[in-house]
Design a protein around this motif. Structure first.
Motif, PDB file in Angstrom:
ATOM      1  N   ALA A  88     118.020   0.971 -71.257  1.00 25.35           N
ATOM      2  CA  ALA A  88     118.159   0.373 -69.928  1.00 25.35           C
ATOM      3  C   ALA A  88     119.600   0.459 -69.458  1.00 25.35           C
ATOM      4  O   ALA A  88     119.875   0.765 -68.276  1.00 25.35           O
ATOM      5  N   ALA A 123     120.347   3.990 -68.381  1.00 30.32           N
ATOM      6  CA  ALA A 123     119.753   4.289 -67.073  1.00 30.32           C
ATOM      7  C   ALA A 123     120.569   3.680 -65.942  1.00 30.32           C
ATOM      8  O   ALA A 123     120.744   4.297 -64.880  1.00 30.32           O
ATOM      9  N   MET A 124     121.091   2.479 -66.165  1.00 31.45           N
ATOM     10  CA  MET A 124     121.928   1.843 -65.137  1.00 31.45           C
ATOM     11  C   MET A 124     123.194   2.659 -64.889  1.00 31.45           C
ATOM     12  O   MET A 124     123.635   2.800 -63.739  1.00 31.45           O
ATOM     13  N   ARG A 125     123.782   3.218 -65.949  1.00 31.36           N
ATOM     14  CA  ARG A 125     124.990   4.035 -65.770  1.00 31.36           C
ATOM     15  C   ARG A 125     124.683   5.307 -64.980  1.00 31.36           C
ATOM     16  O   ARG A 125     125.567   5.868 -64.335  1.00 31.36           O
ATOM     17  N   ARG A 126     123.420   5.728 -65.046  1.00 29.77           N
ATOM     18  CA  ARG A 126     123.034   6.909 -64.266  1.00 29.77           C
ATOM     19  C   ARG A 126     122.676   6.558 -62.826  1.00 29.77           C
ATOM     20  O   ARG A 126     122.250   7.431 -62.065  1.00 29.77           O
ATOM     21  N   GLY A 127     122.779   5.291 -62.466  1.00 29.91           N
ATOM     22  CA  GLY A 127     122.472   4.877 -61.100  1.00 29.91           C
ATOM     23  C   GLY A 127     121.029   4.492 -60.874  1.00 29.91           C
ATOM     24  O   GLY A 127     120.612   4.286 -59.731  1.00 29.91           O
ATOM     25  N   GLU A 128     120.239   4.388 -61.951  1.00 32.36           N
ATOM     26  CA  GLU A 128     118.813   4.078 -61.802  1.00 32.36           C
ATOM     27  C   GLU A 128     118.593   2.568 -61.794  1.00 32.36           C
ATOM     28  O   GLU A 128     119.449   1.779 -62.178  1.00 32.36           O
ATOM     29  N   TRP A 129     117.392   2.177 -61.355  1.00 33.95           N
ATOM     30  CA  TRP A 129     116.951   0.776 -61.381  1.00 33.95           C
ATOM     31  C   TRP A 129     115.450   0.788 -61.653  1.00 33.95           C
ATOM     32  O   TRP A 129     114.645   0.957 -60.759  1.00 33.95           O
ATOM     33  N   ASP A 130     115.093   0.683 -62.949  1.00 32.78           N
ATOM     34  CA  ASP A 130     113.691   0.840 -63.331  1.00 32.78           C
ATOM     35  C   ASP A 130     113.324  -0.285 -64.291  1.00 32.78           C
ATOM     36  O   ASP A 130     113.497  -0.179 -65.505  1.00 32.78           O
ATOM     37  N   ARG A 131     112.790  -1.383 -63.758  1.00 34.75           N
ATOM     38  CA  ARG A 131     112.484  -2.547 -64.600  1.00 34.75           C
ATOM     39  C   ARG A 131     111.209  -2.336 -65.400  1.00 34.75           C
ATOM     40  O   ARG A 131     111.099  -2.760 -66.544  1.00 34.75           O
ATOM     41  N   LYS A 132     110.212  -1.717 -64.816  1.00 35.57           N
ATOM     42  CA  LYS A 132     108.916  -1.588 -65.468  1.00 35.57           C
ATOM     43  C   LYS A 132     108.998  -0.739 -66.735  1.00 35.57           C
ATOM     44  O   LYS A 132     108.380  -1.034 -67.751  1.00 35.57           O
TER      45      LYS A 132
END
Length: 531
Positions: free
Chosen positions: A121, A124-133
């Motif tokens: 997680a 992914a945040m460092r890549r600019g994503e936002w995926d909680r599921k």
């Protein structure tokens, strides 16, 4: 006397300052320096301090003829040839408790990261994503943790797991039921633990018995949702089998801090798998743990060199400085009795038995070790010490045993040493007088009273008049001064007699042969018991 302590790997400054502040200790820091410099420093070293980087092999030990202590700043000693060190009389120490909290917290941290998908997680945040599921995880509460090995670290992990609301089962064949109850852990056979646990965490040493403890067959026993945590030793797990199990989704994942080969090769299969967290052997890498380890191991080295305290030694368990000080006169007496007994037997020694009579429950094993040390030193075995005495005896085919019972009549603390050869037996006994100095009180069936020091002449003769005079005349004619002469006889008339004679020097120029030729003398033996 100055003792050189060689530091082979980097340890925290706090421990080094402790050593440097001790006037009797000289610190030589070779951390990060070429191997040749380490080997030169070892030539005069009394102690060597390592972490996991330096491998202390039998060959390296040959470079350190004066070495008395190898100190591992950490828990495991699999980078040290303990058998070779023991064979050379070198104590091997570690600090098993100093990193307990750090290692246990790291295991729990890895577990939390794994079941809550925290590393992925964050990436992914460092890549600019936002995926909680995608990163939905699982709680620890209500799950079952299986702790394999419930020593200091495993026990602390069990406590932390219970704080998270987990049920804890364990496997440890050496754990008492009382300790298991104290930890609130239900003990199970290993295979049953693997079937029941949602989390399996390893906290055992690497030995021949535990090598690949978790192999392909045992991985098949785990639940498909279960995860494996290893912060102990890499060799406990068959890494290829683990990679296959994760790749085939036969288990839920793994968090690994230790590896069979370190550094872990870049091409290692575990590096390329999902649902795997890898850290580079960080369990003990906290500032607090490293400072505790450094202070603890350097303090242990200082106490071993200056006070003989071996309480941290793996290969000489239970010999603390306080114990050595308390038993000092008794151990000295035991060594001297071992030397005396050897002088009284013919042929190679096949067995030694040591009888301790007294009230100190900690005394029997050190007394045995000291008596065997004295025996071997009289056989000119070098080097020999409390560390290696029993091992060398075993290698030479000498059986050893100890017995505990009542002291000899009239004394509070006594030691008996019996030797056996193919040609007969001999037994000597000594006693502490006033808890400070020893006396030889028995040679076989004869009661004697002589100080266990210097040269002791033991003569067996027919119990007839004139023997004492002839012995005195022969010794006086050879310029041998008699310090004490104790003549002993058995209660029954007509039996042989025995004399224990303290003389000021060795008997040279055929004096022993001359004594042996006296018609009434049956046997003459000379022993040197030490100054």
């Amino acid at each position: 006397m100055t003792h050189r302590v060689v530091i082979a790997d980097r340890v925290a400054d706090a421990g080094l300052r402790l050593l440097a502040a001790t006037p009797e200790i000289e610190v030589t820091n070779c951390a990060g320096k070429p191997r040749e410099e380490l080997e030169r420093a070892l030539a005069g070293a009394a102690a060597l301090v390592v972490r996991s980087e330096t491998r202390v092999t039998a060959e390296l030990l040959t470079r350190a003829p004066q070495l008395r202590v190898i100190a591992r700043a950490g828990t495991g000693v699999d980078n040290i040839d303990v058998h070779a060190a023991t064979r050379r009389g070198v104590a091997v120490m570690n600090t098993p408790g100093a990193n307990t909290v750090s290692a246990a917290e790291h295991a729990m941290g890895l577990l939390l990261g794994l079941v809550r998908h925290i590393p992925w997680a964050a990436e992914a945040m460092r890549r600019g994503e936002w995926d909680r599921k995608r990163f939905e995880g699982r709680e620890l509460r209500g799950k079952t943790m299986g702790v394999v090995g419930l020593g200091r670290i495993g026990g602390h992990v069990a406590q932390l797991a219970r704080a998270f609301g987990m049920q804890v089962v364990g496997h440890d064949p050496y754990l008492s039921p009382e300790r298991a109850a104290e930890l609130q852990v239900r003990l199970l056979p290993l295979d049953q633990l693997l079937r029941q646990a949602d989390v399996v965490t390893l906290h055992v040493a690497h030995t021949e018995q535990t090598h690949h403890l978790i192999n392909a067959e045992r991985l098949k026993l785990m639940k498909p949702t279960a995860v494996l945590v290893n912060t102990a030793r890499g060799e406990l797990v068959d890494e290829a089998a683990l990679a296959d199990a994760i790749r085939d989704q036969r288990i839920g994942g793994a968090a690994i801090d230790v590896f069979a080969v370190e550094p872990l090769p870049p091409e290692a299969p575990l590096r390329r798998l999902d649902r795997v967290i890898l850290t580079p052997h960080l369990a003990a890498s906290t500032a607090e743990a490293q400072e505790r380890v450094s202070v603890e191991i350097c303090g242990a080295v200082r106490d071993a060199l200056l006070a003989g305290d071996l309480s941290f030694a793996l290969n000489v368990p239970g010999i603390s400085g306080d114990l050595l000080r308390r038993l000092g006169p008794l151990l000295d007496l035991s060594r001297r009795l071992g030397r005396l007994a050897l002088a009284l037997v013919d042929g190679p020694v096949t067995a030694v038995e040591v009888d301790y009579g007294g009230r100190d429950e900690a005394a029997p094993r050190p007394v045995l070790m000291a008596a065997v040390e004295g025996l071997l030193s009289a056989m000119n075995v070098e080097p020999v010490s409390l560390v290696n005495a029993l091992l060398i005896a075993e290698e030479r085919g000498i059986r050893h045993a100890r017995r505990t019972g009542a002291p000899e009549p009239g004394f509070e603390t006594t030691v008996g040493v019996s030797l056996e050869t193919a040609r007969g037996r001999a037994r000597v006994a000594g006693a502490l007088v006033g808890n400070s100095h020893g006396r030889v009180i028995r040679i076989d069936d004869y009661h004697v009273d002589v100080a266990p020091e210097g040269w002791i002449l033991v003569i067996r003769n027919r119990d007839v008049p004139g023997v004492i005079g002839r012995v005195g005349t022969l010794l006086g004619g050879a310029g041998i001064n008699i310090g004490a002469y104790h003549q002993a006889r058995l209660d029954l008339a007509g039996h042989d007699a025995l004399a224990a004679i303290a003389v000021d020097q060795a008997l040279m120029n055929g004096v022993l042969d001359a004594l042996a030729k006296v018609p009434e003398i049956q046997q003459v033996r000379l022993a040197y018991l030490g100054a």
